[in-house]
Design a protein around this motif. Structure first.
Motif, PDB file in Angstrom:
ATOM      1  N   GLN A 168       0.842  -1.195   0.000  1.00  0.00           N
ATOM      2  CA  GLN A 168       0.000   0.000   0.000  1.00  0.00           C
ATOM      3  C   GLN A 168       0.881   1.251   0.000  1.00  0.00           C
ATOM      4  OE1 GLN A 168      -3.081   0.116   3.009  1.00  0.00           O
ATOM      5  NE2 GLN A 168      -3.653   2.230   2.509  1.00  0.00           N
ATOM      6  N   PHE A 169       0.479   2.205  -0.839  1.00  0.00           N
ATOM      7  CA  PHE A 169       1.121   3.531  -0.807  1.00  0.00           C
ATOM      8  C   PHE A 169       0.397   4.382   0.227  1.00  0.00           C
ATOM      9  CE2 PHE A 169       2.473   2.211  -5.042  1.00  0.00           C
ATOM     10  CZ  PHE A 169       3.780   2.693  -5.097  1.00  0.00           C
ATOM     11  N   PHE A 170       1.191   5.211   0.903  1.00  0.00           N
ATOM     12  CA  PHE A 170       0.604   6.143   1.867  1.00  0.00           C
ATOM     13  C   PHE A 170       1.025   7.549   1.476  1.00  0.00           C
ATOM     14  CE2 PHE A 170       0.744   2.102   3.890  1.00  0.00           C
ATOM     15  CZ  PHE A 170      -0.435   2.033   4.609  1.00  0.00           C
ATOM     16  N   PHE A 171       0.101   8.492   1.637  1.00  0.00           N
ATOM     17  CA  PHE A 171       0.382   9.875   1.241  1.00  0.00           C
ATOM     18  C   PHE A 171       0.245  10.753   2.469  1.00  0.00           C
ATOM     19  CE2 PHE A 171      -1.454   7.438  -2.213  1.00  0.00           C
ATOM     20  CZ  PHE A 171      -0.515   7.610  -3.221  1.00  0.00           C
ATOM     21  N   VAL A 172       1.292  11.452   2.785  1.00  0.00           N
ATOM     22  CA  VAL A 172       1.240  12.377   3.923  1.00  0.00           C
ATOM     23  C   VAL A 172       1.518  13.762   3.362  1.00  0.00           C
ATOM     24  CG1 VAL A 172       2.231  13.001   6.146  1.00  0.00           C
ATOM     25  CG2 VAL A 172       2.036  10.589   5.516  1.00  0.00           C
ATOM     26  N   THR A 173       0.621  14.696   3.632  1.00  0.00           N
ATOM     27  CA  THR A 173       0.774  16.024   3.029  1.00  0.00           C
ATOM     28  C   THR A 173       0.848  17.092   4.098  1.00  0.00           C
ATOM     29  OG1 THR A 173      -1.607  16.332   2.956  1.00  0.00           O
ATOM     30  CG2 THR A 173      -0.578  15.322   1.020  1.00  0.00           C
ATOM     31  N   THR A 174       1.443  18.217   3.707  1.00  0.00           N
ATOM     32  CA  THR A 174       1.393  19.417   4.550  1.00  0.00           C
ATOM     33  C   THR A 174       1.127  20.595   3.609  1.00  0.00           C
ATOM     34  OG1 THR A 174       3.742  19.863   4.270  1.00  0.00           O
ATOM     35  CG2 THR A 174       3.127  18.544   6.194  1.00  0.00           C
ATOM     36  N   GLY A 175       0.735  21.699   4.160  1.00  0.00           N
ATOM     37  CA  GLY A 175       0.577  22.927   3.374  1.00  0.00           C
ATOM     38  C   GLY A 175      -0.635  22.897   2.468  1.00  0.00           C
ATOM     39  N   SER A 176      -0.423  23.378   1.246  1.00  0.00           N
ATOM     40  CA  SER A 176      -1.547  23.684   0.356  1.00  0.00           C
ATOM     41  C   SER A 176      -2.122  22.484  -0.398  1.00  0.00           C
ATOM     42  CB  SER A 176      -1.116  24.734  -0.667  1.00  0.00           C
ATOM     43  OG  SER A 176      -0.658  25.877   0.014  1.00  0.00           O
ATOM     44  N   ILE A 177      -2.052  21.318   0.170  1.00  0.00           N
ATOM     45  CA  ILE A 177      -2.754  20.185  -0.454  1.00  0.00           C
ATOM     46  C   ILE A 177      -3.912  19.827   0.460  1.00  0.00           C
ATOM     47  CG2 ILE A 177      -2.607  17.786  -1.200  1.00  0.00           C
ATOM     48  CD1 ILE A 177       0.348  18.285  -1.821  1.00  0.00           C
ATOM     49  N   ASP A 178      -5.117  19.836  -0.121  1.00  0.00           N
ATOM     50  CA  ASP A 178      -6.299  19.580   0.706  1.00  0.00           C
ATOM     51  C   ASP A 178      -6.483  18.110   1.007  1.00  0.00           C
ATOM     52  OD1 ASP A 178      -6.900  22.153   1.026  1.00  0.00           O
ATOM     53  OD2 ASP A 178      -8.686  22.189  -0.264  1.00  0.00           O
ATOM     54  N   THR A 179      -6.599  17.324  -0.047  1.00  0.00           N
ATOM     55  CA  THR A 179      -6.876  15.897   0.182  1.00  0.00           C
ATOM     56  C   THR A 179      -6.127  15.035  -0.825  1.00  0.00           C
ATOM     57  OG1 THR A 179      -8.753  15.981  -1.324  1.00  0.00           O
ATOM     58  CG2 THR A 179      -9.245  16.234   1.030  1.00  0.00           C
ATOM     59  N   VAL A 180      -5.881  13.809  -0.389  1.00  0.00           N
ATOM     60  CA  VAL A 180      -5.426  12.769  -1.312  1.00  0.00           C
ATOM     61  C   VAL A 180      -6.336  11.579  -1.078  1.00  0.00           C
ATOM     62  CG1 VAL A 180      -3.541  11.238  -1.995  1.00  0.00           C
ATOM     63  CG2 VAL A 180      -3.026  13.545  -1.192  1.00  0.00           C
ATOM     64  N   THR A 181      -6.955  11.077  -2.128  1.00  0.00           N
ATOM     65  CA  THR A 181      -7.827   9.913  -1.959  1.00  0.00           C
ATOM     66  C   THR A 181      -7.393   8.815  -2.908  1.00  0.00           C
ATOM     67  OG1 THR A 181      -9.371  10.908  -3.512  1.00  0.00           O
ATOM     68  CG2 THR A 181      -9.879  11.165  -1.179  1.00  0.00           C
ATOM     69  N   TYR A 182      -7.589   7.583  -2.463  1.00  0.00           N
ATOM     70  CA  TYR A 182      -7.213   6.419  -3.280  1.00  0.00           C
ATOM     71  C   TYR A 182      -8.219   6.227  -4.413  1.00  0.00           C
ATOM     72  CZ  TYR A 182      -3.965   5.069   0.421  1.00  0.00           C
ATOM     73  OH  TYR A 182      -2.933   5.039   1.320  1.00  0.00           O
ATOM     74  N   SER A 183      -7.737   5.860  -5.589  1.00  0.00           N
ATOM     75  CA  SER A 183      -8.637   5.599  -6.715  1.00  0.00           C
ATOM     76  C   SER A 183      -8.666   4.123  -7.091  1.00  0.00           C
ATOM     77  CB  SER A 183      -8.210   6.393  -7.951  1.00  0.00           C
ATOM     78  OG  SER A 183      -7.937   7.729  -7.606  1.00  0.00           O
ATOM     79  N   ASP A 184      -7.914   3.313  -6.376  1.00  0.00           N
ATOM     80  CA  ASP A 184      -7.906   1.880  -6.727  1.00  0.00           C
ATOM     81  C   ASP A 184      -8.046   1.045  -5.457  1.00  0.00           C
ATOM     82  OD1 ASP A 184      -5.530   2.460  -5.524  1.00  0.00           O
ATOM     83  OD2 ASP A 184      -4.238   1.739  -7.133  1.00  0.00           O
ATOM     84  N   GLU A 185      -8.305  -0.217  -5.616  1.00  0.00           N
ATOM     85  CA  GLU A 185      -8.376  -1.108  -4.461  1.00  0.00           C
ATOM     86  C   GLU A 185      -7.918  -2.504  -4.841  1.00  0.00           C
ATOM     87  OE1 GLU A 185     -13.134  -2.099  -4.561  1.00  0.00           O
ATOM     88  OE2 GLU A 185     -12.481  -0.372  -3.375  1.00  0.00           O
ATOM     89  N   ASP A 186      -7.528  -3.262  -3.788  1.00  0.00           N
ATOM     90  CA  ASP A 186      -7.083  -4.639  -4.028  1.00  0.00           C
ATOM     91  C   ASP A 186      -8.280  -5.578  -4.026  1.00  0.00           C
ATOM     92  OD1 ASP A 186      -7.822  -5.073  -1.383  1.00  0.00           O
ATOM     93  OD2 ASP A 186      -5.791  -5.008  -0.605  1.00  0.00           O
ATOM     94  N   GLY A 187      -8.028  -6.841  -4.131  1.00  0.00           N
ATOM     95  CA  GLY A 187      -9.094  -7.839  -4.209  1.00  0.00           C
ATOM     96  C   GLY A 187     -10.011  -7.846  -2.994  1.00  0.00           C
ATOM     97  N   ASP A 188      -9.504  -7.354  -1.855  1.00  0.00           N
ATOM     98  CA  ASP A 188     -10.325  -7.334  -0.637  1.00  0.00           C
ATOM     99  C   ASP A 188     -11.031  -5.998  -0.445  1.00  0.00           C
ATOM    100  OD1 ASP A 188      -9.260  -9.877  -0.044  1.00  0.00           O
ATOM    101  OD2 ASP A 188      -7.476  -8.921   0.815  1.00  0.00           O
ATOM    102  N   GLY A 189     -10.921  -5.115  -1.424  1.00  0.00           N
ATOM    103  CA  GLY A 189     -11.576  -3.815  -1.310  1.00  0.00           C
ATOM    104  C   GLY A 189     -10.788  -2.803  -0.511  1.00  0.00           C
TER     105      GLY A 189
END
Lengths: 184, 799
Positions: free
Chosen positions: A110-131
């Motif tokens: 799994q990739f993880f995204f940690v942001t600071t500053g001017s980024i509002d959100t990061v959401t996943y667009s894919d999923e594995d076989g277990d959802g």
């Protein structure tokens, strides 16, 4: 008599030993098959436009040189980007695409995204076989103009599902890189 | 001529006739085999008769009134072995009888498992005997050795245990397995000696480099494992031992059978199998810590007093699972593990051995021949062969997961010979020669850059030792040894690493081939090392003994110290060797004072060890890769000083109650700035109270308390940049865990069974109170607690 017999055996064995030492073949070079040298994060604006490329390249793997980071441009404020990640092993020719391996074993990665500053959100667009999310495809929305950081981490064998934080997920870090960005 | 013969016959014949009437005499002289001096008060007995006489001051004897016939004559002397000899009496007979005076040296005569010789006269030495070793049948050699003062261990979990003597381990501790120096990649912290503890009959530990006959580089000390002695008589005997552990939910089965003949022939087979699943800490399962071990050995030969030979083959294979939570990705994962206080991965119990794990196969073959020369001494000749194959499996992606990340094959041939002049009572000489060839082959099929390169190593050694009894009280000994080592390696360096190390200016001539991003080099290094020892033993009339010893030892750097270069996943660190390192030189002084009274006794053994060019591996900085930041651990040379003390005492309070006490302390510092050395064991204190009643089926029960202090002297922690936290953080990699106290229980009983056979039952409880603790010398202390309570039940059958 016995002594002489054994002494001659000793000399024989000795010469056998000496003869062992005459092979001088050069060892074979090893190409690291597992190393990930390059991560490219491509951010394409949702409505179309020029994609921004964030790249981290470390051609000597665990050698002394630090990874080289290149960012192709600035992000636009209040924009949604479709993100995708490509991983390469460039020590091999042609370069090996590691993304495919991760996609095949998406339940263990799994990739993880940690942001600071001017980024509002990061959401996943894919999923594995277990959802559960994987993160090879994601979407990122910027906020107001300013500076931002985006840290991308790939974990091997994290706890799945997890609450989206690195500390909850655990596992081993395969890649981690922080990009400093400007949102304008 | 004929007349003469006739007369003689005429004179002899009547006597012959008389001798039928039992009037023969046996005369002769009994002498020491070595010194040829006459032995007074030797007893001669004709078996089955009442004829018995003693020798006079000149060693002479006379037995009269013997009938013609075949007899068995038993000759005994208080300080010698009793011998039996066949004699044929047809007339007056004169025989000269030689008795072996060195009772303790005659391996083949003593009862199994008892009487172990000292390896030196003046060094600090301790021994573990068979009954103690048997209790550790399902443990490791390192666990058993911790019973001895001054011996600790560097662990990776509970199954990988490296013995450490006076604070030093690895290449600084020689392990002699039945006369063969173990060659099993002892350079790695997570490489345990490949020895099945069930093959050993006794173990001696020499705390220093004084036993030069074994090697000159034992800066820490020498561990000598010996085989149980086999008697020279017609006999067959065996032993089977079954142990069951609650922690790990498994156990060990070991069995051996010995057949010996009066003619000196003997054969022995032995086998053992060990299987444990996941071990448990008091609060959780230590996932992926199982083990599977198989050991077999075969030994046969012929042993006579004057000459003999023996062949031994031993195979040992082990598969050890390494705590899953200890396999981590980068420095952030390590920080998280240290802060968590509990392993990240806890699964339910299983016997499966998953990655990360190690798989090691060790073959050892030995051919040994000896001959005694009357009035001179004993000559030994030995060839031995060892093959060590090591696989290490990491957690890897995809199909690579089934492929080892480390695959090394180490092959060693050794020839050695020595001669010991022991004929004289008051002095002895011992000289020897050794030649060794070793080859390391790292298999490129791993797809991972080699941590240890291809190399060939040649060793030549020669030693001379002597001892002299000055007075009845004082004995002096000394010796010198020279060792030559050549290492011829072929190694690929990343060009970036080659340049970063500065090798491009110093070692450019070693380059064989430049492949752009990598370079193939061929370093050939020679080391000439001298070691020496001198010491003495003074024994007072009473029960006091003082020993003092100085040992100079030099050790050539091992392949890991020279060539390591790469990422070590289990420790999340980059380890870098250095081509520039030179031999270590150690000056070690030991003394031991022992006093024995009727009901109690004690011994004090202080030591001081100054090591020039001490090689140590310590964190020196951080390197960044795409996987994050990794602390860099570099080998470095410095001057170090190790000071310490081992103390032990015992007291027999009553017929049934006994107590034992032990205290060990080591302090290790760099001499120039007094900063602490890494991995020095903390002071520890052991006390044991035993209640035993021999008449109740040899019943005994003992309670043991072990208190391990906190190691307060550790190197400083390091600051690293955490990419996850985007700031410099303190990596508490050197902080030692708290002190701890463990209680243990042992109980034993013996039941006779079918005549002279017996069954021994033992119950051992370790960590009786299920205490949570972590040990400074366990490399998995960052990830998980140490073992919880273990109840071990053992049955031993002697037959």
């Amino acid at each position: 008599m016995k002594t002489i017999k054994f002494l001659s055996m000793a000399i024989l064995a000795g010469s056998f030993l000496a003869s062992c030492s005459s092979d001088d073949n050069s060892p074979e070079e090893i190409n690291e098959e597992e190393t990930i040298t390059t991560m490219t994060v491509t951010l394409t604006p949702d409505g179309g436009g020029t994609a921004i490329e964030l790249k981290s390249q470390d051609l000597d793997g665990d050698g002394p040189n630090a990874p080289v980071i290149t960012i192709s441009g600035n992000l636009a404020a209040s924009t949604t980007y479709n993100g995708s990640i490509e991983l390469l092993n460039e020590t091999e020719t042609p370069a090996e695409d590691i993304t495919e391996e991760v996609a095949e074993e998406d339940d263990e990665h799994q990739f993880f995204f940690v942001t600071t500053g001017s980024i509002d959100t990061v959401t996943y667009s894919d999923e594995d076989g277990d959802g559960n999310p994987v993160g090879i495809e994601f979407s990122l929305t910027t906020g107001a103009a300013g500076s931002a950081t985006l840290a991308v981490t790939l974990r091997h064998e994290p706890k799945k599902p997890n609450n989206g934080t690195l500390s909850d997920a655990g596992g081993e870090t395969d890649i981690t890189q922080t990009f400093s960005l400007t949102v304008e | 001529m004929k007349a003469k013969l006739f007369i003689t016959l005429m004179i002899v014949f009547p006597f012959w006739g008389l001798s039928q009437n039992c009037d023969n005499t046996i005369t002769g002289k009994v002498t020491d085999y070595h010194s040829k001096l006459p032995l007074e008060n030797a007893t001669l007995l004709i078996v089955g008769t009442t004829h018995t006489v003693e020798t006079d001051a000149g060693g002479s004897f006379l037995i009269s009134s013997i009938c013609v016939g075949n007899y068995e004559l038993e000759v005994s002397h208080p300080e010698c072995n009793t011998i039996l000899m066949n004699i044929v009496v047809q007339e007056d007979t004169t025989i000269d009888i030689k008795l072996e005076h060195h009772l303790e040296e005659l391996d083949e005569v003593d009862v199994v498992g008892e009487a172990i010789n000292d390896k030196t006269n003046s060094a600090s030495e301790e021994k573990l005997k068979l009954p103690t070793l048997e209790l550790y049948s399902s443990g490791t050699l390192g666990d058993a050795l911790r019973e001895l003062g001054g011996v600790s261990s560097l662990n990776t979990g509970a199954n990988i245990v490296k013995p450490s003597i006076h604070g030093l381990n690895g290449s600084r501790v020689l392990i002699l397995n039945d006369g063969v120096r173990m060659q099993d990649m002892e350079w790695g912290d997570e490489h345990a000696p490949n020895i099945d503890i069930n093959t050993a009959g006794a173990v001696s530990v020499i705390k220093g480099a004084s036993a030069l006959q074994y090697g000159g580089d034992a800066i820490g000390g020498t561990i000598v494992l010996e085989q149980a002695k086999i008697p020279v008589k017609d006999t067959i005997f065996g032993k089977t031992l079954i142990s069951g552990n609650t922690n790990g939910r498994g156990g060990t089965l070991t069995s051996e059978l010995t057949k010996a003949f009066g003619s000196g022939w003997f054969a022995k087979v032995q086998g053992s199998y060990k299987r444990l699943g996941d071990l448990e800490a008091p609060d959780y399962i230590l996932s992926n810590t199982g083990i599977q071990e198989l050991g077999t050995s075969l030994r046969f030969g012929k042993r006579l007093f004057t000459w003999g030979w023996d062949v031994r083959y031993a195979y040992f294979s082990s598969e050890i699972a390494v705590l899953r939570a200890s396999h981590i990705g980068n420095v952030d994962d390590l920080i998280r593990s240290i802060n968590n206080g509990q392993p990240e991965i806890i699964r339910s119990f299983t016997y499966d051995l998953q990655n990360p794990r190690q798989e090691v196969k060790h073959h050892l073959a030995k051919l040994h021949f000896y001959k005694r020369f009357e009035g001179l001494g004993k000559w030994n000749f030995q060839y031995d062969f060892q093959s060590n194959r090591r696989f290490e499996f990491d957690v890897r992606r995809g199909e690579l997961d089934g492929r080892a990340s480390i695959d090394l094959e180490l092959t060693t041939h050794t020839l050695s010979t020595d001669f010991k002049w022991d004929a004289k009572e008051d002095h002895q000489m011992h000289v020897g020669l050794l030649g060794r060839y070793q080859e390391n082959f790292p298999n490129p099929a791993t797809g991972v850059r080699r941590l240890i390169p291809d190399y060939e190593k040649f060793d030549l050694g020669a030693f001379a030792l002597g001892e002299i009894q000055i007075t009845d009280q004082l004995l002096l000994e000394g010796g010198v040894r020279y060792d030559f080592t050549r290492i011829d390696a072929q190694k690929f360096y990343q060009t970036s690493r080659w340049n970063e190390r500065g090798y491009d200016t110093e070692f450019q001539d070693l380059i064989v081939e430049d492949l752009g991003t990598s370079i193939l080099v061929n370093p050939v290094f020679d080391y000439h090392n001298i070691s020496a020892t001198v010491g003495g033993k003074y024994q007072w009339e009473g029960e006091e003994t003082l020993k003092f010893n100085y040992a100079l030892a030099q050790r050539a750097p091992n392949p890991s110290e020279l060539f390591s270069d790469g990422l070590h996943h289990s420790a999340a660190r980059i380890e870098l060797g250095d081509l520039r390192v030179d031999s270590e030189t150690s000056h070690k002084f030991t003394a031991s004072f022992e006093q024995d009274f009727n009901h109690w006794g004690y011994s004090v053994e202080p030591f001081a060890n100054w090591v020039q060019n001490f090689l140590l591996l310590e964190p020196s900085g951080v390197e960044f890769t795409i996987r994050g930041a990794f602390p860099v651990w570099e080998y470095r040379q410095t001057d170090a000083r190790l000071l310490g003390l081992d103390f032990s005492a015992y007291a027999n309070w009553t017929k049934y109650w006994k107590t034992d006490h032990q205290f060990s302390l080591v302090k290790g510092q760099e001499t120039d700035n007094n900063s602490a050395l890494i991995n020095i064991p903390a002071a520890n204190f052991r006390n044991q109270i035993t209640y035993s009643v021999p008449q109740w089926k040899n019943f005994s029960v003992s309670l043991e308390s072990q208190y391990v202090f906190r190691q307060n002297e550790t190197p400083d922690n390091i600051m690293v940049f955490s990419p996850e936290q985007q700031q410099e953080v303190l990596l508490e990699i050197n902080t030692a865990p708290d002190a701890y106290h463990l209680l243990g229980l042992r109980s034993q009983m013996e039941f006779p069974w079918a005549g002279n056979k017996k069954i021994t039952t033992s119950l051992v409880v370790n960590n009786l109170l299920n205490t949570n603790y972590r040990d400074y010398l366990n490399r998995q202390r960052f990830f998980a607690d140490d073992l919880g309570r273990n109840i071990l039940i053992q049955l031993k059958f002697n037959y």
